[in-house]
Design an enzyme around this catalytic site. Structure first.
Site, short mmCIF file in Angstrom:
data_model
loop_
_atom_site.label_atom_id
_atom_site.label_comp_id
_atom_site.label_asym_id
_atom_site.label_seq_id
_atom_site.Cartn_x
_atom_site.Cartn_y
_atom_site.Cartn_z
N SER A 198 70.23 28.57 37.97
CA SER A 198 70.64 27.01 38.18
C SER A 198 71.80 27.02 39.12
CB SER A 198 70.59 26.15 37.01
OG SER A 198 70.54 24.87 37.77
N GLU A 321 59.65 23.60 38.87
CA GLU A 321 60.85 23.43 38.21
C GLU A 321 61.12 21.62 37.81
OE1 GLU A 321 63.51 25.57 38.17
OE2 GLU A 321 62.99 27.20 39.52
N HIS A 414 62.06 23.88 35.13
CA HIS A 414 63.41 24.30 35.25
C HIS A 414 64.05 24.93 33.88
CE1 HIS A 414 67.06 24.86 37.50
NE2 HIS A 414 67.60 24.10 36.73
#
Length: 497
Positions: A198, A321, A414
């Site tokens: 990320s 995600e 995610h």
């Protein structure tokens, strides 16, 4: 060794770590730099004697994740670097520290090195979360380093008179520390792989194009983030102006922001992000209106590394995600077709042409599920592909193992790959996201690929050939390479993202 405790000597002084039952030595909370408010990092002060490195050091100032994410995303906060003041009245600033796990403390082993940059939207996270324990990498012959860097306004707010991207400068300082010191912990400074997820991966996307990072790492692994998330200076100035207005700062200088009580600054940062989410108008926020992150690296535009950048890449994303932001918030089933079409258009797609392509393989999907597919591509998958296309010989992966949480609807969201990368499936911090009974075979495949790439540069499948098969390793209950997954959806973004 002293009383069975491992001791290593850095350029600043000796550190004493701790030895666990599996033969891995951990050295925690080692200072790699000093952080003066809104200034570039400077080298750490040396010390006399042997410094205790058996416990994690303070974390960078931040506010907790808001519900429901506070129960899903691994996070910790260790006092000392969060705005507390010591007995001399000076704010404690010792949060630029790192942690080392090694199977072979002392020089001579020359083992490969993995350096972890945590995620958290540039406003949260730390290198000391138990979820990022590096013992499994050390067990498998890799020295693992995790670290803290400055977050939020102090790390990334654009201010005249001080350098931008101070959080990235912290990361560079940590990588310089690794070059100077990792041999003392059994590592090879010529075989450093930086990896992140990320915001950590987005940081690496920028580091790949920064001259100051040249030569600090040989390989890079980017998980769910690449080079497409940044603020141009004009957008960054909009963020600065609004934050100053919220804090009644008449002259937004670094001195003025540094003089604010840290809790007050942190509260305003959190409120600012909520404002962007409530009114995502590009006229007000620039690029942040699309990605909802007010604090990001500031650059003058998209920069991809040169084909001959000299860094070997492994890059990828998770299949679903955006479900992390739709399912726990109960938005998945209520998101409207109108919102889906408006978002697709804001991303640069023609909704009339693009949405039928996404629906072709999801005929029963509600608008929120199509939204997840489109947003996942815009945020994560397409930037990863563009990075792999830019550097020939790069490797591509996709994580597709679906979580059973939220009645199976959380999916391959995610952050759900992290437990498998770190081979840390039984850490309670991961349970709310990955659920009960995750298969060890998935961790063996993914963690093993990361170890192989750090060790040899080859994770175990063919490179991503943009002119050919576009081989992508799919990590799932059964893992294996796939040629150009969801090719029609990928092609929609040509010339768009």
């Amino acid at each position: 060794m002293t009383h069975g405790e491992p001791v290593c000597t850095t350029r600043q002084g000796a550190v004493r770590g701790r030895l666990n039952g599996s033969g891995v030595s951990a050295f925690l909370g080692i200072p790699y730099a000093a952080a003066h408010p809104f200034a570039p990092p400077v080298g750490p002060e040396p010390w006399q004697g042997v410094r205790d490195a058996s416990a994690y050091g303070p974390t960078a100032p931040k506010v907790p994740y808001a519900p429901p994410f506070d129960a899903l995303i691994p996070e910790d906060s260790i006092p000392g670097g969060d705005g507390e003041h010591g007995k001399d009245g000076e704010q404690d600033r010792d949060f630029l520290n790192l942690n080392v796990w090694t199977p072979s403390p002392g020089p001579g082993s020359r083992l490969p090195v993995l350096v972890w940059l945590h995620g958290g939207a540039f406003a949260n996270g730390s290198g000391s979360a138990s979820a990022y324990n590096g013992s499994a990498f050390a067990r498998d012959g890799v020295v693992c380093v995790t670290l803290n860097y400055r977050l939020g306004a102090e790390g990334f707010l654009h201010l005249d008179g001080v350098p931008d991207n101070r959080g990235l400068l912290d990361q560079i300082a940590a990588l310089e520390w690794v070059q100077d010191n990792i041999e003392a912990f059994g590592g090879d400074p010529d075989r450093v792989t930086v990896f992140g997820e990320s915001a950590g991966a987005m940081s690496i996307g920028v580091l790949l194009t920064m001259a100051r990072s040249h030569g600090l790492f040989r390989r890079a692994i980017l998980q769910s983030g690449a080079a497409h998330h940044f603020l141009r200076p004009e957008s960054a100035r909009l963020i600065t102006a609004r934050l100053a207005e919220k804090l009644a700062v008449a002259d937004p200088t670094h001195e003025a922001f540094a003089a604010l009580p840290p809790p007050e600054l942190l509260r305003a940062q959190a409120e600012l992000r909520a404002e962007i989410g409530a009114r995502p108008d590009p006229a007000l926020w620039g690029e942040a209106a699309l990605n909802m992150m007010p604090f990001e690296p500031v650059t003058d535009g998209l920069r991809l590394p040169a084909p001959e950048c000299g860094v070997e890449l492994l890059v990828g994303s998770n299949r679903e995600e955006y479900r992390l932001f739709l399912v726990p918030t109960e938005r998945l089933d209520v998101l409207s077709e109108r919102k889906l079409r408006a978002t697709a258009a804001a991303y640069g797609l023609d909704p009339d042409k693009a949405l039928p392509v996404y629906r072709e393989t999801r005929p029963d999907a509600v608008p929120g599920e199509i939204f997840d597919a489109v947003a996942t591509d815009w945020f994560y998958r397409i930037p990863a592909i563009r990075l792999a296309e830019a550097v020939p010989g790069s490797y591509m992966y996709e994580f597709a193992r679906r979580s059973p949480r939220f009645d199976g609807r959380l999916g391959a969201c995610h952050g759900s790959e992290l437990a498998f990368v770190f081979d840390n499936l039984h850490d309670p911090a991961y349970a709310p996201m990955i659920g009960d009974g995750p298969r060890q075979e998935v961790a063996d495949a993914m963690h093993g690929a990361w170890v192989a790439f750090a060790t040899t540069g080859d994770p175990g499948w063919a490179p991503y050939d943009a002119a050919g098969s576009r081989t992508t390793m799919v990590f799932d209950e059964e893992s294996g390479p796939v040629a150009d997954p969801r090719a029609q959806e990928r092609a929609l973004w040509d010339g768009v993202r």
